[in-house]
Design a protein around this motif. Structure first.
Motif, short mmCIF file in Angstrom:
data_model
loop_
_atom_site.label_atom_id
_atom_site.label_comp_id
_atom_site.label_asym_id
_atom_site.label_seq_id
_atom_site.Cartn_x
_atom_site.Cartn_y
_atom_site.Cartn_z
N LYS A 135 -3.36 -48.69 -25.45
CA LYS A 135 -3.71 -47.43 -24.81
C LYS A 135 -4.41 -47.70 -23.48
O LYS A 135 -5.06 -48.72 -23.29
N THR A 136 -4.29 -46.76 -22.56
CA THR A 136 -4.98 -46.84 -21.28
C THR A 136 -5.93 -45.65 -21.17
O THR A 136 -5.49 -44.50 -21.25
N ASP A 138 -14.74 -32.71 -14.72
CA ASP A 138 -14.88 -33.95 -15.47
C ASP A 138 -15.35 -33.61 -16.88
O ASP A 138 -16.45 -33.06 -17.06
N GLY A 189 -4.11 -36.07 -22.38
CA GLY A 189 -4.01 -35.42 -21.08
C GLY A 189 -3.81 -33.92 -21.15
O GLY A 189 -4.45 -33.16 -20.38
N ASP A 242 0.70 -36.27 -25.25
CA ASP A 242 -0.61 -35.96 -24.68
C ASP A 242 -1.29 -34.78 -25.38
O ASP A 242 -2.30 -34.29 -24.92
N GLU A 261 -8.14 -43.36 -19.02
CA GLU A 261 -8.21 -42.97 -17.60
C GLU A 261 -9.64 -42.85 -17.12
O GLU A 261 -9.98 -43.26 -16.00
N SER A 262 -10.49 -42.26 -17.93
CA SER A 262 -11.90 -42.13 -17.58
C SER A 262 -12.74 -42.20 -18.85
O SER A 262 -12.28 -41.87 -19.94
N GLU A 308 -7.59 -40.15 -22.25
CA GLU A 308 -6.47 -41.09 -22.23
C GLU A 308 -5.53 -40.78 -21.08
O GLU A 308 -5.30 -39.61 -20.74
N GLU A 309 -5.00 -41.83 -20.48
CA GLU A 309 -4.01 -41.64 -19.41
C GLU A 309 -2.76 -40.96 -19.98
O GLU A 309 -2.33 -41.24 -21.09
N LYS A 310 -2.17 -40.05 -19.20
CA LYS A 310 -1.00 -39.32 -19.67
C LYS A 310 0.17 -40.27 -19.94
O LYS A 310 0.45 -41.16 -19.15
N ARG A 311 0.86 -40.02 -21.07
CA ARG A 311 1.99 -40.86 -21.46
C ARG A 311 3.31 -40.12 -21.40
O ARG A 311 4.36 -40.69 -21.67
#
Length: 414
Positions: free
Chosen positions: A146-147, A181, A170, A212, A149-150, A200-203
């Motif tokens: 997983k990535t 935020d 996302g 997402d 994002e913030s 999580e970064e959008k997939r």
């Protein structure tokens, strides 16, 4: 050797002169070959692109070198009778199963736990139906690649204390916290306020299903809220070489935990990314076996047109054939002359077809965001097949030209 090279170079020169002397006729003749080659290459590139697209999406969801053990995990088709049989036999996995496998899988780089449930999210008059709530151990961010994002993902401390923290997908972030935020804010899950710690970064989506629409909470928190059903054990290796060893270590550990004899079948399900990828390869391979032969029919039609034009060419060049045979050309040389000409004619069609296929695949890649790649294999296949079709189509006209009597040919031409 010099004579052979001289013959073939002269044959090539004569063939090109004949083709470019009737450019429009040659182009119209090659339309069938062009359409056939471009169709075959485009279909092949589409299937390859679809395969790459699906595998890429699966890797974004599951990660690489990843396997999962669950009560009813399986890949592929299963009959209703087999499903019912496994449903009666297979045991529910518990937290101690996870800890047992975690401590007894030396080939695994990570062993995580996860469980999932669906729920509707409601807060401040905003509703999000059908959200997926995953309870995850801290290392699931590494298991599934997983990535974030913030913010951050769930920590071991969050799992140990059953903390009320949440990581947002996302789509859910955009729904409840647009243009702000969300880190440190609160999202209610089943009425419980949970502090947002990450996004999580959008997939993206896969065949209409978005990846997402989900949130992540500590697995221990999830089991307290939603119950202890549906626990999954996830394993991962750093390298592909250790992947099968890790799967076997995990399977043996689980069988020992469940006290299964050597002759007894597993009372749990196990699936891995490699099996899913192999099924995708089989599926796209089956499509290719059906579709590509159909598109090859166009090449057959193109070959018939080439044969017809080569017969016309033989008739037009009767005097030339008679004159060449009168000055010593053999039947074999005449035969090769016309075979070379038909082969070059179709090879040119193959090259043009490749250019058309490249334009089509580039356009689809831009518009559909699916990477379509024309591999070297497709290029060689297109050139070889088109050339072979041309030479096959030229056999009868070339044989007819080779059998012409030089005296009759000269007399007929005059």
């Amino acid at each position: 050797m010099k004579a052979i090279l001289s013959f073939y170079s002269d044959a090539l020169k004569i063939a090109l002169q004949s083709i470019f002397a009737h450019k429009l006729r040659a182009f119209l003749t090659l339309i069938g070959i062009i359409i056939g080659v471009s169709s075959v290459v485009t279909v092949g590139a589409s299937i390859s692109g679809l395969n790459t697209y699906v595998v890429d999406k699966i890797s974004k969801v599951l990660g690489s070198n990843h396997f999962m053990i669950a009560r009813m995990a399986f890949s592929g088709d299963m009959s209703d009778e087999e499903f019912e049989r496994r449903n009666r036999r297979n045991k529910r996995l518990n937290w101690d199963d996870y800890e047992w496998v975690r401590d007894r899988c030396p080939s695994c780089s990570e062993v995580g736990a996860q469980t999932g449930s669906g729920t509707d999210l409601k807060q401040d008059g905003i509703e999000f139906p059908g959200a997926q709530v995953f309870g995850s151990s801290a290392n699931m961010v590494d298991v599934e690649d997983k990535t974030i994002e913030s913010g951050r993902f769930i920590s071991n401390q969050d799992v140990q204390t059953s903390a009320l923290v949440v990581v947002l997908g996302g789509d859910i972030k955009d729904k409840f916290f647009p243009n702000v935020d969300p880190i440190g804010r609160t999202l209610k899950v089943r009425g419980l306020p949970m502090r947002v710690i990450g996004v999580e970064e959008k997939r993206g989506s896969f065949f209409g299903d978005s990846f997402d629409r989900q949130i992540y909470i500590p697995v221990t928190t999830h089991m307290q809220i939603f119950g202890r059903n549906g626990l999954q054990i996830h394993g991962k290796t750093r390298t592909r070489e250790n992947f099968h060893a890790a799967i076997e270590d995990a399977r043996v550990a689980m069988r020992i935990k469940h006290r299964l004899n050597g002759s007894e079948e597993d009372d749990f399900g196990l699936v891995n990314v490699e099996e899913i990828n192999n099924q995708i390869d089989e599926f796209t391979g089956t499509i290719a076996m059906v579709v590509i032969p159909i598109t090859l029919i166009t090449l057959v039609v193109g070959g018939i047109v080439v044969m017809n034009i080569m017969l016309v060419s033989v008739t037009e060049r009767t005097f030339e054939v008679g004159l060449r045979k009168a000055v010593g050309a053999t039947r074999r040389q005449i035969l090769l002359q016309f075979l070379i000409e038909s082969g070059i004619l179709c090879a040119l069609g193959g090259i043009i077809g490749l250019l058309v296929a490249w334009a089509i695949t580039t356009l689809i890649t831009v518009l559909a965001s699916i990477t379509m790649m024309i591999t070297i294999g497709f290029i060689i296949l297109a050139l070889v097949v088109s050339t072979v079709v041309g030479m096959i189509a030229g056999i009868y006209p070339a044989f007819k030209a080779a059998r012409l009597d030089p005296i009759l040919a000269l007399t007929h031409a005059t």
